[in-house]
Scaffold this motif. Structure first.
Motif, PDB file in Angstrom:
ATOM      1  N   SER A  87       4.737  -5.495  -6.188  1.00 18.60           N
ATOM      2  CA  SER A  87       5.884  -6.110  -5.535  1.00 18.60           C
ATOM      3  C   SER A  87       6.160  -5.438  -4.188  1.00 18.60           C
ATOM      4  O   SER A  87       6.117  -4.203  -4.071  1.00 18.60           O
ATOM      5  N   ALA A  88       6.449  -6.258  -3.155  1.00 18.36           N
ATOM      6  CA  ALA A  88       6.807  -5.708  -1.837  1.00 18.36           C
ATOM      7  C   ALA A  88       8.085  -4.892  -1.938  1.00 18.36           C
ATOM      8  O   ALA A  88       8.224  -3.854  -1.277  1.00 18.36           O
ATOM      9  N   ARG A  89       9.033  -5.355  -2.762  1.00 26.10           N
ATOM     10  CA  ARG A  89      10.290  -4.604  -2.909  1.00 26.10           C
ATOM     11  C   ARG A  89      10.031  -3.243  -3.555  1.00 26.10           C
ATOM     12  O   ARG A  89      10.625  -2.240  -3.153  1.00 26.10           O
ATOM     13  N   MET A  90       9.148  -3.184  -4.528  1.00 22.81           N
ATOM     14  CA  MET A  90       8.822  -1.915  -5.167  1.00 22.81           C
ATOM     15  C   MET A  90       8.282  -0.921  -4.138  1.00 22.81           C
ATOM     16  O   MET A  90       8.670   0.249  -4.133  1.00 22.81           O
ATOM     17  N   GLN A  91       7.423  -1.395  -3.232  1.00 26.26           N
ATOM     18  CA  GLN A  91       6.863  -0.498  -2.223  1.00 26.26           C
ATOM     19  C   GLN A  91       7.924  -0.053  -1.220  1.00 26.26           C
ATOM     20  O   GLN A  91       7.919   1.096  -0.773  1.00 26.26           O
ATOM     21  N   ARG A  92       8.862  -0.956  -0.887  1.00 27.28           N
ATOM     22  CA  ARG A  92       9.919  -0.577   0.056  1.00 27.28           C
ATOM     23  C   ARG A  92      10.859   0.477  -0.529  1.00 27.28           C
ATOM     24  O   ARG A  92      11.455   1.259   0.207  1.00 27.28           O
ATOM     25  N   LEU A  93      10.988   0.486  -1.850  1.00 26.59           N
ATOM     26  CA  LEU A  93      11.867   1.481  -2.474  1.00 26.59           C
ATOM     27  C   LEU A  93      11.417   2.899  -2.139  1.00 26.59           C
ATOM     28  O   LEU A  93      12.253   3.797  -1.972  1.00 26.59           O
ATOM     29  N   PHE A  94      10.104   3.102  -2.048  1.00 30.86           N
ATOM     30  CA  PHE A  94       9.611   4.432  -1.675  1.00 30.86           C
ATOM     31  C   PHE A  94       9.999   4.775  -0.237  1.00 30.86           C
ATOM     32  O   PHE A  94      10.361   5.918   0.064  1.00 30.86           O
ATOM     33  N   ASP A  95       9.956   3.767   0.667  1.00 27.86           N
ATOM     34  CA  ASP A  95      10.370   4.004   2.056  1.00 27.86           C
ATOM     35  C   ASP A  95      11.845   4.391   2.109  1.00 27.86           C
ATOM     36  O   ASP A  95      12.240   5.328   2.812  1.00 27.86           O
ATOM     37  N   HIS A  96      12.673   3.647   1.354  1.00 33.81           N
ATOM     38  CA  HIS A  96      14.114   3.938   1.351  1.00 33.81           C
ATOM     39  C   HIS A  96      14.380   5.351   0.830  1.00 33.81           C
ATOM     40  O   HIS A  96      15.232   6.067   1.365  1.00 33.81           O
ATOM     41  N   GLN A  97      13.650   5.746  -0.228  1.00 32.47           N
ATOM     42  CA  GLN A  97      13.901   7.067  -0.810  1.00 32.47           C
ATOM     43  C   GLN A  97      13.493   8.179   0.144  1.00 32.47           C
ATOM     44  O   GLN A  97      14.179   9.196   0.258  1.00 32.47           O
ATOM     45  N   GLU A  98      12.366   7.984   0.833  1.00 29.80           N
ATOM     46  CA  GLU A  98      11.922   9.008   1.785  1.00 29.80           C
ATOM     47  C   GLU A  98      12.874   9.121   2.970  1.00 29.80           C
ATOM     48  O   GLU A  98      13.016  10.188   3.577  1.00 29.80           O
ATOM     49  N   ALA A  99      13.567   8.023   3.282  1.00 24.42           N
ATOM     50  CA  ALA A  99      14.530   8.045   4.389  1.00 24.42           C
ATOM     51  C   ALA A  99      15.816   8.761   4.018  1.00 24.42           C
ATOM     52  O   ALA A  99      16.666   9.007   4.890  1.00 24.42           O
ATOM     53  N   GLY A 100      15.975   9.106   2.754  1.00 30.64           N
ATOM     54  CA  GLY A 100      17.167   9.828   2.307  1.00 30.64           C
ATOM     55  C   GLY A 100      18.219   8.881   1.769  1.00 30.64           C
ATOM     56  O   GLY A 100      18.000   7.678   1.599  1.00 30.64           O
ATOM     57  N   GLY A 101      19.388   9.405   1.504  1.00 32.56           N
ATOM     58  CA  GLY A 101      20.474   8.586   0.972  1.00 32.56           C
ATOM     59  C   GLY A 101      20.538   8.653  -0.538  1.00 32.56           C
ATOM     60  O   GLY A 101      20.103   9.620  -1.160  1.00 32.56           O
ATOM     61  N   ARG A 102      21.083   7.605  -1.120  1.00 39.23           N
ATOM     62  CA  ARG A 102      21.299   7.570  -2.565  1.00 39.23           C
ATOM     63  C   ARG A 102      19.982   7.729  -3.343  1.00 39.23           C
ATOM     64  O   ARG A 102      18.963   7.182  -2.924  1.00 39.23           O
ATOM     65  N   PRO A 103      20.012   8.420  -4.479  1.00 38.52           N
ATOM     66  CA  PRO A 103      18.820   8.442  -5.345  1.00 38.52           C
ATOM     67  C   PRO A 103      18.584   7.067  -5.952  1.00 38.52           C
ATOM     68  O   PRO A 103      19.531   6.372  -6.336  1.00 38.52           O
ATOM     69  N   ILE A 104      17.338   6.654  -6.006  1.00 40.76           N
ATOM     70  CA  ILE A 104      16.975   5.342  -6.539  1.00 40.76           C
ATOM     71  C   ILE A 104      16.397   5.522  -7.939  1.00 40.76           C
ATOM     72  O   ILE A 104      15.489   6.328  -8.148  1.00 40.76           O
ATOM     73  N   ARG A 105      16.908   4.754  -8.882  1.00 40.24           N
ATOM     74  CA  ARG A 105      16.440   4.801 -10.275  1.00 40.24           C
ATOM     75  C   ARG A 105      15.882   3.431 -10.645  1.00 40.24           C
ATOM     76  O   ARG A 105      16.567   2.410 -10.458  1.00 40.24           O
ATOM     77  N   ILE A 106      14.677   3.393 -11.156  1.00 44.95           N
ATOM     78  CA  ILE A 106      14.043   2.143 -11.586  1.00 44.95           C
ATOM     79  C   ILE A 106      14.156   2.048 -13.107  1.00 44.95           C
ATOM     80  O   ILE A 106      13.696   2.933 -13.833  1.00 44.95           O
ATOM     81  N   VAL A 107      14.776   0.970 -13.584  1.00 50.58           N
ATOM     82  CA  VAL A 107      15.026   0.796 -15.016  1.00 50.58           C
ATOM     83  C   VAL A 107      14.148  -0.338 -15.551  1.00 50.58           C
ATOM     84  O   VAL A 107      14.334  -1.500 -15.172  1.00 50.58           O
ATOM     85  N   PRO A 108      13.158  -0.049 -16.427  1.00 48.46           N
ATOM     86  CA  PRO A 108      12.346  -1.118 -17.038  1.00 48.46           C
ATOM     87  C   PRO A 108      13.127  -1.824 -18.144  1.00 48.46           C
ATOM     88  O   PRO A 108      13.829  -1.178 -18.934  1.00 48.46           O
ATOM     89  N   VAL A 109      13.001  -3.142 -18.203  1.00 51.87           N
ATOM     90  CA  VAL A 109      13.718  -3.937 -19.209  1.00 51.87           C
ATOM     91  C   VAL A 109      12.721  -4.859 -19.903  1.00 51.87           C
ATOM     92  O   VAL A 109      11.962  -5.576 -19.245  1.00 51.87           O
TER      93      VAL A 109
END
Length: 835
Positions: free
Chosen positions: A112-134
């Motif tokens: 997923s493109a969104r999944m890959q962007r999450l890594f960019d957002h995390q490296e840029a700092g800010g809120r911690p990102i948590r991925i929840v499998p359902v």
């Protein structure tokens, strides 16, 4: 502030229309479906208010997304259809794959493109990102499956097709299981790996493993075609070697031996089918509702946790043919895959056999001796089951327990399991003991006859169908308790050093470890015991000479026993009052009531009293220590804490050997103190001048202590029979000692009305003698039985706890046996092995 990034831009125009359509459709869907949602709360997931939460689903599905969005909204979690709280993404979800084909029966993985962007957002700092499998399982909520049509729409290992999902929504709106998994920290993934491609690859791998484990825990492993499995067995090196050895012997042609091996494989291998399992679930739901007042399950959540990380081998006690049906039902009913079950070949009957095979049974012979080809095929099949992730169930006792007690375990299946794990320890394995408690068993009439002396009938699955003629009886409740697991890797680290290099494992050491595993599992089964009303009433009535008690005294005694059982850690006891306990047992067991001027009397007729021994023996191990303490206090009017502990320590190894008690020797002191405190708190004993004394003679407490002391009496009497024979110093062969002890036990039973058929069961004498050997109390040297130092202490403890008339009766019959045999005392040495 609005972001200029198209990935996070708020929906406008067509986007808003789609959002409105999504929420409108969600409202319609959720007004119809009734999902069961597990793990959906900030506390369960460990989500902090400052976290960005993004949800991942295994396959693209708008209906799945709607259900999850509604569940999150109800639970107060960030919603997947809304932007991330930080505003860095316009939606908070992505998919691992998408269905393909007209009906969506196939699936394709994708990044997923969104999944890959999450890594960019995390490296840029800010809120911690948590991925929840359902995970979502359409058509899978077994506690509500009531019809045959529903079986066709349940989830399986293929992607749920669009058509099947639509039909499940329309026809079975309550059959939806939703489970939220543990969150995955993107920050941790970024910190552990610098390369972006490796970060993404690791996350994909973690998610794939999670979804596969989740699906395996709920549905079981993907079922390979039976022909493929048999082909794998036939091509295994060990099987090929066995075929070649038999061919080399010249007894048959190669083609005939190959055909014979294939026949063995077809005879053994199961053919588990999800649809047949669901068919059985519907059938058994009807049966249990007709037969029982309810089924209570204990510690199932720990099993669900274990199933996510371990290959499970279930090892239940074996009391009834219902056992394997009940355990599979309980597991499936609670969202776990039913195990493959080792069944005797005698159950492979026409009609019933194929159905059982499709439900997961694999059939085995009682013995493999003399047929190495059969053994190699069975070994390979069991190994494939373990390495491919199937859960397995077998009974370590072998056959059903006709006496109600946990039988000495057999090591055949355990040995094969251990050797399989030595070959391939890739999958963590856990042996899971299970205790099953019945207030009334369907084989009651059969067991009553066998306990009364009739020949044992061959086991048959047809015994189950006899219950259709006994629906008029009340069978009460059934309870299932999952015990403490034994993880194979940790157990082998403890008992078999060097097991990770199988070639270096000594056969004798392996055998010792296998025996230790068998005893540990039997001990864990007993430690998971449940004390039901029938156990309590049977134990109380059988402690009296004529199996008769006044109603008030019976109620007092069952309350004492209930409190004693509650004093044993982790023991599950009935929550009913004494009045309710007696009423329940009276309705179920067939004990009778007589009206008398001073109060009703309850008693067990002769045939019922024999059957009651079965229910008493279920839980006799729970009362063994407290009963021994009661005997010490009863026999020694000046007993102290120290003297009670000393006597119990002397007897404990032998009580532990018979009852599979859980405590180590160094725990006996604290356990005795706890039981003494309990007996004092309920008024059965009191302290006087730093010594324990019995309650006043004319009180119910006095009678209660006497009755409590009788529970362990038959066991101590068996010990004394063997000890008396050994003290005569005339036995050379252990087999002769066992035979003479059983003969004396049977004579005592006949003379003094000991209405307990297992009292003279030879296997119990055999087990006691084996414990004497393991404790070094007896040894065989130069074809002689030599007595060790511990014999004198054992004899003294038995003299202290047994009444004089009991000791006289044993000595008297032993003397008659000696005279009848007319054998001079010879061949054994009394005293120490050095004497």
């Amino acid at each position: 502030m609005e972001s200029s990034d198209p990935a996070v831009a708020p929906p406008r125009g067509l986007g808003r229309l789609r959002a409105w359509q999504f929420h409108a459709n969600r409202k319609v869907l959720m007004s119809w479906v009734r999902p069961t949602v597990l793990g959906c709360s900030p506390q369960a997931l460990g989500i902090e208010p400052g976290d960005d939460v993004c949800y991942v689903l295994p396959f693209r599905s708008t209906a799945d997304l709607m259900v999850i969005d509604a569940a999150c909204e109800r639970a107060g979690l960030p919603r997947p259809y809304l932007p991330l709280p930080s505003g860095r993404e316009s939606r908070a979800f992505f998919f691992l794959g998408r269905p393909e084909g007209r009906l969506g029966r196939r699936s394709r993985r994708m990044q997923s493109a969104r999944m890959q962007r999450l890594f960019d957002h995390q490296e840029a700092g800010g809120r911690p990102i948590r991925i929840v499998p359902v995970s979502l399982f359409w058509g899978h909520q077994p506690d509500q499956e009531k019809s045959w049509f529903k079986l066709l729409l349940s989830d399986n290992w293929s992607a749920t097709s669009r058509m099947k999902k639509l039909l499940a929504i329309v026809f079975h709106p309550g059959h939806l299981l939703v489970e939220f998994g543990a969150p995955i920290s993107v920050a941790e993934l970024v910190s552990e790996q610098a390369d972006r491609e490796l970060q993404v690859r690791k996350l994909m791998r973690i998610l794939r493993v999670h979804f596969n484990h989740q699906k395996q825990a709920i549905l079981g492993p993907d079922l390979s075609h039976r022909r493929t499995l048999i082909s794998s067995i036939m091509e295994a090196p060990a099987v090929r070697e066995a075929i070649e050895r038999e061919t080399a012997s010249g007894k048959s042609r190669a083609g005939a031996i190959e055909k014979k091996a294939l026949g063995y494989a077809n005879e053994i291998v199961s053919d588990q089918s999800y649809r047949v399992i669901r068919f059985f679930h519907v059938l058994l739901t009807w049966l249990w509702n007709k037969l029982y007042d309810g089924i209570d399950v204990h510690n199932i959540d720990s099993v669900k946790d274990l199933a996510r990380s371990h290959e499970i081998v279930y090892t239940p006690c074996h009391r009834s043919h219902i056992d394997y049906l009940l355990l599979s039902y309980v597991l499936y009913h609670n969202g776990l895959t039913p195990p493959h079950i080792a069944a005797g070949r005698n159950l492979n009957l026409p009609v019933a056999g194929p159905l059982l095979r499709r439900a997961g049974a694999f059939f085995m012979r009682r013995t493999f001796q003399g047929d190495p080809l059969y053994k190699s095929i069975f070994d390979e099949y069991l190994h494939l089951m373990f390495t491919r992730g199937y859960s397995v169930e077998y009974f370590i006792e072998g056959g059903r327990s006709r006496t109600g007690r946990t039988l000495n375990p057999r090591t055949g299946m355990l040995s094969m399991t251990m050797r399989s794990f030595l070959r391939d320890a890739t999958r963590p394995m856990a042996m899971l003991p299970v205790y099953i408690s019945y207030e009334r068993i369907i084989e009651a009439s059969t067991y009553m006859g066998e306990l009364g002396g009739k020949d044992k009938k061959q086991e048959s699955i047809l015994d189950i169908f006899k219950i259709f003629g006994v629906f008029r009886h009340r069978f009460g409740r059934v309870e299932v308790s999952f015990g403490e697991p034994v993880t194979m890797g940790e157990f082998l680290d403890e008992t078999l050093p060097g097991w990770k290099t199988p070639a270096s494992v000594d056969n004798a050491a392996f055998s010792v470890a296998c025996d230790a595993l068998a005893r540990r599992l039997a001990t864990h089964i007993n430690a998971a015991a449940i004390v039901n009303p029938v156990n309590l009433v049977a134990t109380a009535l059988l402690s009296t000479p004529r199996q008769t008690m006044e109603e008030s005294r019976l109620k007092h005694q069952v309350e004492v026993l209930r409190q004693v059982a509650a004093c044993v850690p982790n023991t599950i006891t009935t929550s009913l009052t004494p009045d309710e306990i007696v009423a329940e047992a009276e309705q179920i067991t067939g004990i009778e009531r007589r009206a008398r001027p001073f109060g009703d009397i309850l008693y067990a007729p002769a045939d019922i009293s024999v059957l009651l021994t079965w229910y008493r023996n279920n839980t006799a191990h729970i009362f063994a220590l407290s009963s021994t303490i009661a005997r010490v206090v009863r026999s020694d009017t000046r007993s102290t804490t120290e003297s009670v502990i000393t006597t119990c320590r002397t007897l404990y190894p032998y009580l532990r050997g018979e009852f599979f008690l859980r405590w180590d020797a160094d725990e006996i002191g604290p356990r005795c103190e706890a039981h003494l405190a309990l007996l004092e708190s309920v008024g059965l004993i009191a302290q006087k001048d730093n010594a324990f004394v019995m309650a006043e003679t004319a009180t119910e407490e006095f009678a209660a202590l006497l009755d409590l002391s009788e529970i362990v009496m038959p066991t101590l009497e068996r010990f004394y029979i063997v000890a008396t024979l050994l003290s005569e110093g005339r036995h050379v062969a252990v087999k002769e000692l066992e035979s003479d002890a059983a003969a004396i036990g049977e004579q005592l039973s006949s003379l003094f009305g000991i209405n307990s058929p297992e009292f003279f069961d030879r296997s119990l004498f055999t087990a006691f003698i084996a414990t004497l050997k393991s404790q070094g109390v007896i040894r065989s040297i130069d074809n002689r039985i030599v007595l060790g130092d511990g014999f004198t202490a054992l004899m003294a403890a038995l003299d202290e706890t047994l009444d004089p008339h009991v000791r006289y009766n044993v000595q008297h019959i032993a003397a008659r046996l000696r005279r009848d045999k007319d054998v001079e005392p010879a061949g054994a040495t009394l005293g120490t092995e050095h004497g």
